[in-house]
Design a protein around this motif. Sequence first.
Motif, PDB file in Angstrom:
ATOM      1  N   ASN A 157       7.367   5.147   9.595  1.00 20.28           N
ATOM      2  CA  ASN A 157       5.983   5.004   9.145  1.00 20.28           C
ATOM      3  C   ASN A 157       5.456   6.273   8.510  1.00 20.28           C
ATOM      4  O   ASN A 157       4.643   6.227   7.601  1.00 20.28           O
ATOM      5  CB  ASN A 157       5.088   4.607  10.324  1.00 20.28           C
ATOM      6  N   LEU A 158       5.935   7.400   9.028  1.00 24.28           N
ATOM      7  CA  LEU A 158       5.393   8.667   8.533  1.00 24.28           C
ATOM      8  C   LEU A 158       5.793   8.980   7.096  1.00 24.28           C
ATOM      9  O   LEU A 158       5.215   9.855   6.472  1.00 24.28           O
ATOM     10  CB  LEU A 158       5.816   9.815   9.463  1.00 24.28           C
ATOM     11  N   ILE A 159       6.795   8.287   6.576  1.00 19.58           N
ATOM     12  CA  ILE A 159       7.172   8.582   5.189  1.00 19.58           C
ATOM     13  C   ILE A 159       6.783   7.457   4.245  1.00 19.58           C
ATOM     14  O   ILE A 159       7.006   7.551   3.036  1.00 19.58           O
ATOM     15  CB  ILE A 159       8.686   8.859   5.050  1.00 19.58           C
ATOM     16  N   LEU A 160       6.169   6.404   4.780  1.00 16.98           N
ATOM     17  CA  LEU A 160       5.856   5.245   3.924  1.00 16.98           C
ATOM     18  C   LEU A 160       4.945   5.659   2.769  1.00 16.98           C
ATOM     19  O   LEU A 160       3.888   6.244   2.971  1.00 16.98           O
ATOM     20  CB  LEU A 160       5.184   4.157   4.758  1.00 16.98           C
ATOM     21  N   GLY A 161       5.379   5.362   1.590  1.00 23.00           N
ATOM     22  CA  GLY A 161       4.621   5.746   0.408  1.00 23.00           C
ATOM     23  C   GLY A 161       5.177   7.026  -0.207  1.00 23.00           C
ATOM     24  O   GLY A 161       5.041   7.288  -1.389  1.00 23.00           O
ATOM     25  N   TYR A 162       5.817   7.851   0.649  1.00 26.33           N
ATOM     26  CA  TYR A 162       6.401   9.099   0.153  1.00 26.33           C
ATOM     27  C   TYR A 162       7.912   9.068   0.300  1.00 26.33           C
ATOM     28  O   TYR A 162       8.575  10.068   0.139  1.00 26.33           O
ATOM     29  CB  TYR A 162       5.791  10.277   0.914  1.00 26.33           C
ATOM     30  N   HIS A 163       8.424   7.877   0.616  1.00 26.62           N
ATOM     31  CA  HIS A 163       9.847   7.776   0.949  1.00 26.62           C
ATOM     32  C   HIS A 163      10.742   8.041  -0.246  1.00 26.62           C
ATOM     33  O   HIS A 163      11.925   8.268  -0.087  1.00 26.62           O
ATOM     34  CB  HIS A 163      10.128   6.396   1.551  1.00 26.62           C
ATOM     35  N   ALA A 203       0.833  -1.193   0.000  1.00 27.55           N
ATOM     36  CA  ALA A 203       0.000   0.000   0.000  1.00 27.55           C
ATOM     37  C   ALA A 203       0.871   1.247   0.000  1.00 27.55           C
ATOM     38  O   ALA A 203       0.484   2.280  -0.525  1.00 27.55           O
ATOM     39  CB  ALA A 203      -0.920  -0.005   1.205  1.00 27.55           C
ATOM     40  N   GLY A 204       2.053   1.135   0.601  1.00 23.64           N
ATOM     41  CA  GLY A 204       2.965   2.265   0.634  1.00 23.64           C
ATOM     42  C   GLY A 204       3.795   2.373  -0.624  1.00 23.64           C
ATOM     43  O   GLY A 204       4.836   3.023  -0.639  1.00 23.64           O
ATOM     44  N   GLY A 205       3.373   1.718  -1.660  1.00 22.14           N
ATOM     45  CA  GLY A 205       4.007   1.921  -2.959  1.00 22.14           C
ATOM     46  C   GLY A 205       5.272   1.116  -3.183  1.00 22.14           C
ATOM     47  O   GLY A 205       5.979   1.340  -4.160  1.00 22.14           O
ATOM     48  N   VAL A 206       5.582   0.191  -2.286  1.00 23.43           N
ATOM     49  CA  VAL A 206       6.765  -0.625  -2.527  1.00 23.43           C
ATOM     50  C   VAL A 206       6.431  -1.666  -3.599  1.00 23.43           C
ATOM     51  O   VAL A 206       5.428  -2.358  -3.501  1.00 23.43           O
ATOM     52  CB  VAL A 206       7.204  -1.345  -1.234  1.00 23.43           C
ATOM     53  N   ASN A 207       7.278  -1.725  -4.602  1.00 24.44           N
ATOM     54  CA  ASN A 207       7.087  -2.709  -5.655  1.00 24.44           C
ATOM     55  C   ASN A 207       7.574  -4.060  -5.130  1.00 24.44           C
ATOM     56  O   ASN A 207       8.772  -4.325  -5.068  1.00 24.44           O
ATOM     57  CB  ASN A 207       7.884  -2.283  -6.894  1.00 24.44           C
ATOM     58  N   LEU A 208       6.642  -4.891  -4.745  1.00 24.35           N
ATOM     59  CA  LEU A 208       7.011  -6.132  -4.057  1.00 24.35           C
ATOM     60  C   LEU A 208       7.857  -7.036  -4.947  1.00 24.35           C
ATOM     61  O   LEU A 208       8.813  -7.656  -4.496  1.00 24.35           O
ATOM     62  CB  LEU A 208       5.770  -6.887  -3.597  1.00 24.35           C
TER      63      LEU A 208
END
Lengths: 352, 347, 503
Positions: free
Chosen positions: C357-363, A231-236
């Motif tokens: 956690n606060l940067i997850l997705g925007y890292h 969900a956090g955009g990591v390309n698994l």
Amino acid sequence: MKKLLKFIYKTDLLFSLAAFILALLISGIIISLSGYSPWEAYVTMTAGAFGSPNAVAKTLAKATPLIFTGLAVAFSFKGGLFNIGAEGQLYMGGFAAALVGIYVQGLPGILHLFLAVVAAGIVGGLWSTIAGYLKIKRGTHEVIVTIMLNYIAIFLTNYFVSYPFKAEGMIPRTEELPASLQLTRLLPHSQLTTGLLMGIAFALIVAWFMKNTVYGYEIKAMGFNQDAAEAGGVNLKRGILLTMFISGFLAAMAGVTEVLGVHGYFIKGFSPGYGYDGMAVAVMGRNNPLGVVVSAILFGALRSGGMLLDRVTDIPGDFVVIIQALVIIFIATPAIIKKVMKKKERRQGNGN
Amino acid sequence: MKKIVACLLCLMMVLSLTVGCGQKAAQDNAEDGNAEEATAKIGVVLGIGGLGDKSFNDNGYAGIVRAKDELGIAFDYVEPKDLAEFETYHREFSQDGQYDLIIGLGFDQADAIKKVAQEFPEQKFLLIDGVVEAPNVASAIFKDYEKACLIGAFAGQVTKTNKVGVVGGMDIPLINAFVAGYQAGAKYINSDAEVLVNYVGAWKDPNTAKEMAISMYDKGADIVLQAAGGSGLGVFSAAEEKDKYAIGADVNQNALSPDHIVVSAVRRLDNVIYDQIKKVVDGNWESGVFNLGLKEEAVSYALEDSNIEMPQEYIDKVEELKAKIIAGELVIPNKIEDVDKFLTDNK
Amino acid sequence: MKVLYSVEMKNITKRFSDTVANDSVNFSVKKGEIHSLLGENGAGKTTLMKTLYGMYQPNEGEIFINGHKEKIENPAKAISLGIAMVHQHFMLVEPLTAAENVVLGYEPKKGMFFNLDKAREEVTQISEKYGLKVDPLEKVEDLPVGAKQRLEIIKGLYRKADILILDEPTAVLTPLEVEDLFKVLRKLKEAGKTIILITHKLKETMEIADRVTVLRSGTIVYTAEKTETSPEKLAEMMVGRKVSFEVKKNPVEHEKKTVLELKKACYSKNKVKILNELSLNIKSGEILGLAGVEGNGQTEVIEALTGLIPLEKGEILLQGERITDLSPIKRIKAGIGHIPEDRNKRGLVEDFSIKENLILGYHRKSDFCRKGILKNNNIAKFASKIRTQFNIKTVDVDTEAAALSGGNQQKIVIGRVLSQEPKVIIAAQPTRGVDIGAIEYIHNKLMEMKEAGKAILLISAELDEIMKLSDRIAVIYEGQIVAEDEADNFDEYKLGALMTGSK
Ligand SMILES: Nc1ncnc2c1ncn2[C@@H]1O[C@H](COP(=O)(O)OP(=O)(O)OP(=O)(O)O)[C@@H](O)[C@H]1O
Ligand SMILES: [Mg+2]
């Protein structure tokens, strides 16, 4: 000092140490039940592991490949994967290093060495990536695939070194590598080489990588919680491939230090299971790179101690294997339970 | 928490008990070691497979034990699990500095001994079954093809189908010399004999060896020789399963399956090792390469312990052959490609 | 007459390395009452109850059960004293049946063997007596959440509990299930049981409790009879200031434009159609509420929009551009902010620090990383900023998220998205398990975002929340939108009917 204590506390290293000591105690009982003297066993082992400069060198020499395989396994754990294939990867890597060493010619020494190391890493990495690839394409579990790849790698290199690339003589091994390529011995007459320094350097690099790079961050996220990472955009998929590649690269370095350092050539069966021991090392080191170095040295000590045990007493050196197994049981069991519980909580919704 | 403390206390108690015993044991050991004034101290690096292989290692070990009993030497031994460990062990023994002779059993220790012998020029080494040319190394090799020739002559006479087999450990010159002698002997005695050959590719894989032997029996062979070290035990179980004959090697293996093994080719590693240790004790040890055969009684055959009666006429023929070899009248080939020439020359 | 207390906790202090979770707390519960324990996220409610249940040992203080001083070393001791606790994350063994779970550790035996019939019988007995419907032979992993909760209560009763602790039982339940639960609680009360109920919903407290205690920052600030208090008073005590329950719905003046569009989306799982030609329009300056009973395709709508599942048919457009095949990270970058419905599954990496956690997705944003190397200083600064801004209660931002209370974990998820100026916000259950102060804050934030022209999709199990915030409401039923209109044209009854498929 406080920082050090905090580090030890945070990484549960004390727990590992306790498990190690407990394993020694129980093995002591087993040794005595088998009719030997645990006292004699441990005194001999300590002497064999730390009793003299030569003994220390031997311990560190044994620890060197374990640092790499320990790092390899620990790295895959971080990414939530289980690379059991370090054994095969180190053979593939070691063989690649030997081939580059023997057949690539005309390069200046340092460059040649660099090329051999990199080639080994890439070959080991790709070998391990096969398991990652099958996982993302076919959903096959990496544990199964890496185990099978071990057999293929071992038999393949066995074949290569017994036939097409065999040196003159009775033994299945390659030609001797050029002296410029062989790692320098840190103590004359010992098998301790600059490979140890390489291992420590790699541990530092891995620690730094995990802490300071986006890739390390993503791999950790993936390892802790795949769903959230996704969900956090990591390309698994990419994450899995990268994790397996780096893990295989690290395992291959164990082959490099053995081939370029200890032996000076690729010899059939040069690893007495360093890849498998890497799992124990990683577990005891709590998957922490520096923890891995420490636990690799402890396991190295067990091995070198076990050798003296074999040599000068009636006590079979195989007791070392029991100690190792106990260490794994004591450390891994609570850790696994903890992990399963955590997963369950997660599935069952919000904690509060 | 209390529980943990209790557990630890228990452990401590048990441990203190065992440590108590331990110290006693250690003392015992020290008394043992009071044979401190041993005539010589020997380090032994056994071959892969270790003790209990009922073959190579056991046979060599017997010589060392005999030396201990008769010459009063002391020895330590190790059982490496892999090729790569040889060097480490030889290095360890050498570094220790207190061993008068380090014995390596098996050709595959040649590289390790060569390397270590160079680094420790004062240390004496004995390599069994391989060659290292160095001023501090004695190498003992065997004319295995000579005993193989005798065994082949037995097989050629015993067979009813005129098909005999041999399961080799690996496709390497050492084993091939053996195979060559076997072929030469069988065909020399029985010009109709056909010899089936296969290699296991490992020294500790009886299952594969068994499969190979079974397939030879299925192809019509009625007697199969094992030349595969630890793997060879598989040949015997194949013979039992198929109720056919087998031949042992390295040591007298007849007792392993007395109803099926008719004869064993034996090497007398024990004789060779004992002789070498004796030289060390007597102070007249020399380095060099020693090629030992029927003449030196380093190789032979054994019929004892087998329940199968070997007809006297067969034995007589073999003895006749043996005499010719010792006398130098016959020169047994040690390469498979030379067998044909040998046969045409000695029609 | 002397009042009989079931539970008296005196001067309880509980410290975690750097936090004081309970600070000289005096908490008592009368026999036979339903006592509601209120407090903000991280106020120490769960900690206090875990102390009572023997999972934590207090650093100071004493506990009296039915007037006797007791030392509760572990849950087993608590159980023997007649205390049962239903945790929000259930303590059930998934592969076992309901009946087996109930009797686990206290199995009825026939000789040496496990007596399954007896177990089933007893479970059925309890369940009938209190109206706790559970099939004793069903495997726990197949049970819906509500049934798992009932099972936990049965487990407590089977162990002869007189004092029942329920930690936020309603957070995971649908409104209907909540009603059922309350019926059960009333029956239990009639049977003489004492009940402690933790909740964030004042409405529930006012409905069912006899007395109320409010915890704030680890200390008790208020205790009262329900009849002598009011929701406003309770809210004020919890937060420490007046709280307004009303959110001003300021209609946004400027033109509303479609920002995110889902067109005729189809998706099926195991050959079952979950989304059936579903279309949605999410417009700038507007909150679109998606109402529906859980399991009608909400989750899939969210995952399709965020790129976590592929559509079988249909399209997704962001400002007119097709993004149907973009990866999650590209969608995040394109401005789709996601507040996942299940924060422990999708929202948080519990083993990560708050900072991470606060940067997850925007890292991968240039603020946080350059050429693959994380800018750890920037990240730390950013994290501290968000922590203050969103009032995340923690010692420092290096703490693991797992050590935070549920509400504070949710604040991480919300703060992460709202701080990144997304164009669209997909807010799924944004206030689940969050205290009223934080609810107010989150609601205001969402309104603020809307006024700033963001497009917002709100998915919530709470009809109240949907009604209160939405400008438009769409009702989802069996993978289709069955109604969509201005929020004012719906009322609770109409929505309820639509959600359950009756017209
Ligand atoms: N195991 C723990 N280790 C460290 N700190 C903890 C632990 N458990 C709770 N805390 C801290 O103690 C405080 C109280 O937490 P608690 O879980 O009791 O809050 P709560 O009132 O239940 O909140 P919520 O309504 O959000 O569930 C919080 O600041 C939390 O971070
Ligand atoms: Mg709580």
